[in-house]
Design a protein around this motif. Structure first.
Motif, PDB file in Angstrom:
ATOM      1  N   LYS A  64      30.840  46.246  44.716  1.00 12.50           N
ATOM      2  CA  LYS A  64      32.464  46.493  44.924  1.00 12.50           C
ATOM      3  C   LYS A  64      32.500  47.325  46.172  1.00 12.50           C
ATOM      4  O   LYS A  64      33.429  46.973  47.045  1.00 12.50           O
ATOM      5  CB  LYS A  64      32.687  47.423  43.503  1.00 12.50           C
ATOM      6  CG  LYS A  64      34.214  47.774  43.611  1.00 12.50           C
ATOM      7  CD  LYS A  64      34.395  48.415  42.418  1.00 12.50           C
ATOM      8  CE  LYS A  64      35.545  49.353  42.360  1.00 12.50           C
ATOM      9  NZ  LYS A  64      35.860  50.060  41.052  1.00 12.50           N
ATOM     10  N   GLU A  65      31.578  48.086  46.679  1.00  5.91           N
ATOM     11  CA  GLU A  65      31.514  49.001  47.957  1.00  5.91           C
ATOM     12  C   GLU A  65      31.561  48.115  49.127  1.00  5.91           C
ATOM     13  O   GLU A  65      31.993  48.395  50.196  1.00  5.91           O
ATOM     14  CB  GLU A  65      30.573  49.958  47.895  1.00  5.91           C
ATOM     15  CG  GLU A  65      30.546  50.949  46.587  1.00  5.91           C
ATOM     16  CD  GLU A  65      29.946  50.312  45.636  1.00  5.91           C
ATOM     17  OE1 GLU A  65      28.733  49.627  45.748  1.00  5.91           O
ATOM     18  OE2 GLU A  65      30.307  50.421  44.309  1.00  5.91           O
ATOM     19  N   ASP A  66      31.057  46.633  48.872  1.00 11.00           N
ATOM     20  CA  ASP A  66      30.940  45.937  50.118  1.00 11.00           C
ATOM     21  C   ASP A  66      32.094  44.899  50.297  1.00 11.00           C
ATOM     22  O   ASP A  66      32.285  44.084  51.152  1.00 11.00           O
ATOM     23  CB  ASP A  66      29.939  45.198  49.700  1.00 11.00           C
ATOM     24  CG  ASP A  66      28.270  45.880  49.994  1.00 11.00           C
ATOM     25  OD1 ASP A  66      28.421  46.936  50.433  1.00 11.00           O
ATOM     26  OD2 ASP A  66      27.484  45.613  49.407  1.00 11.00           O
ATOM     27  N   GLN A  68      36.355  44.755  51.071  1.00  2.81           N
ATOM     28  CA  GLN A  68      37.193  45.624  51.585  1.00  2.81           C
ATOM     29  C   GLN A  68      38.482  44.761  51.714  1.00  2.81           C
ATOM     30  O   GLN A  68      38.524  43.532  51.932  1.00  2.81           O
ATOM     31  CB  GLN A  68      37.130  45.954  53.061  1.00  2.81           C
ATOM     32  CG  GLN A  68      35.706  46.952  53.080  1.00  2.81           C
ATOM     33  CD  GLN A  68      35.212  47.237  54.668  1.00  2.81           C
ATOM     34  OE1 GLN A  68      35.743  46.618  55.554  1.00  2.81           O
ATOM     35  NE2 GLN A  68      34.305  48.152  54.735  1.00  2.81           N
ATOM     36  N   LEU A  69      39.577  45.299  51.346  1.00  3.42           N
ATOM     37  CA  LEU A  69      40.976  44.680  51.228  1.00  3.42           C
ATOM     38  C   LEU A  69      41.944  45.551  52.344  1.00  3.42           C
ATOM     39  O   LEU A  69      42.000  46.531  52.232  1.00  3.42           O
ATOM     40  CB  LEU A  69      41.744  44.845  50.068  1.00  3.42           C
ATOM     41  CG  LEU A  69      41.042  44.127  48.883  1.00  3.42           C
ATOM     42  CD1 LEU A  69      41.756  44.608  47.601  1.00  3.42           C
ATOM     43  CD2 LEU A  69      40.578  42.757  48.955  1.00  3.42           C
ATOM     44  N   GLN A  70      42.416  44.799  53.454  1.00  4.07           N
ATOM     45  CA  GLN A  70      43.011  45.078  54.427  1.00  4.07           C
ATOM     46  C   GLN A  70      44.161  44.541  54.621  1.00  4.07           C
ATOM     47  O   GLN A  70      44.538  43.417  54.798  1.00  4.07           O
ATOM     48  CB  GLN A  70      42.423  44.979  55.931  1.00  4.07           C
ATOM     49  CG  GLN A  70      42.917  45.345  57.084  1.00  4.07           C
ATOM     50  CD  GLN A  70      43.106  47.032  57.066  1.00  4.07           C
ATOM     51  OE1 GLN A  70      42.126  47.840  56.594  1.00  4.07           O
ATOM     52  NE2 GLN A  70      43.980  47.543  57.587  1.00  4.07           N
ATOM     53  N   GLN A  79      37.609  41.199  53.010  1.00  3.63           N
ATOM     54  CA  GLN A  79      36.170  40.955  53.842  1.00  3.63           C
ATOM     55  C   GLN A  79      35.411  41.535  52.843  1.00  3.63           C
ATOM     56  O   GLN A  79      35.354  42.395  52.076  1.00  3.63           O
ATOM     57  CB  GLN A  79      36.515  41.935  54.857  1.00  3.63           C
ATOM     58  CG  GLN A  79      37.214  41.578  56.048  1.00  3.63           C
ATOM     59  CD  GLN A  79      37.296  42.553  57.048  1.00  3.63           C
ATOM     60  OE1 GLN A  79      37.194  43.610  56.922  1.00  3.63           O
ATOM     61  NE2 GLN A  79      37.535  42.082  58.350  1.00  3.63           N
ATOM     62  N   GLN A  81      30.775  41.918  52.802  1.00  2.00           N
ATOM     63  CA  GLN A  81      29.570  41.944  53.753  1.00  2.00           C
ATOM     64  C   GLN A  81      28.391  42.028  52.905  1.00  2.00           C
ATOM     65  O   GLN A  81      28.458  43.049  51.947  1.00  2.00           O
ATOM     66  CB  GLN A  81      29.594  43.021  54.747  1.00  2.00           C
ATOM     67  CG  GLN A  81      28.654  43.159  55.615  1.00  2.00           C
ATOM     68  CD  GLN A  81      28.881  44.140  57.078  1.00  2.00           C
ATOM     69  OE1 GLN A  81      29.660  44.873  56.718  1.00  2.00           O
ATOM     70  NE2 GLN A  81      28.115  44.085  57.917  1.00  2.00           N
ATOM     71  N   SER A 106      35.076  36.748  55.360  1.00  2.00           N
ATOM     72  CA  SER A 106      36.358  36.950  55.562  1.00  2.00           C
ATOM     73  C   SER A 106      37.286  35.790  55.134  1.00  2.00           C
ATOM     74  O   SER A 106      37.094  34.704  55.597  1.00  2.00           O
ATOM     75  CB  SER A 106      36.644  37.347  56.972  1.00  2.00           C
ATOM     76  OG  SER A 106      37.900  37.935  57.161  1.00  2.00           O
TER      77      SER A 106
END
Length: 148
Positions: A64-66, A68-70, A79, A81, A106
């Motif tokens: 979950k930590e990898d 990212q929602l921007q 994204q 990773q 992405s």
């Protein structure tokens, strides 16, 4: 890659001399050949649930930590990773074969018709689930304009 084609007796095998060129053209115009998008893309399903859209993205093997929602204007970017396990020097010499992919993945989506402050996200079982509430359509009022 080489293709294996079965030998058929008494029939001519069909070979298209332009097939490689057509494949290269398809990859060029789909932007897969130069960008590598075919490898660095995850699959999504988007359904219309009436008052909101439901976006499900397959991201198996990610923490979950990898992820990212921007949100940048009317563009939502997801994204993810993945780090390589064979980057450690101790483990590097032990690998006989290493085919699992790693790197940055992405996808971007147009959210111009979405009420962005109401977006919610959850991640479970390798699937990212986004609820994207629709903007309410404003009914335009009509009126008579007098001429002076």
């Amino acid at each position: 890659m080489f293709e294996m084609r079965p030998y058929r007796r008494n029939s001519m095998s069909t070979w298209n001399p332009f097939s490689e060129m057509e494949e290269m053209e398809r990859r060029f115009f789909n932007n897969d050949f130069f960008s590598g998008r075919g490898l660095a893309e995850f699959k999504t399903d988007i359904t219309d649930e009436g008052d909101h859209f439901d976006l499900k993205a397959d991201l198996p093997g990610f923490k979950k930590e990898d992820i990212q929602l921007q949100l940048d204007g009317d563009t939502l970017t997801i994204q993810a990773q993945r780090h390589s396990e064979h980057e450690d020097q101790d483990k590097k010499s032990k690998y006989v074969c290493c085919e699992r992919s790693y790197g940055a993945y992405s996808r971007s989506f147009d959210v111009s018709g979405i009420r962005t402050e109401g977006i919610t996200a959850s991640y479970e079982g390798g699937v990212l689930d986004l609820k994207l509430p629709k903007k309410t359509s404003e009914v335009s009022s009509s009126r008579q304009i007098s001429i002076d």
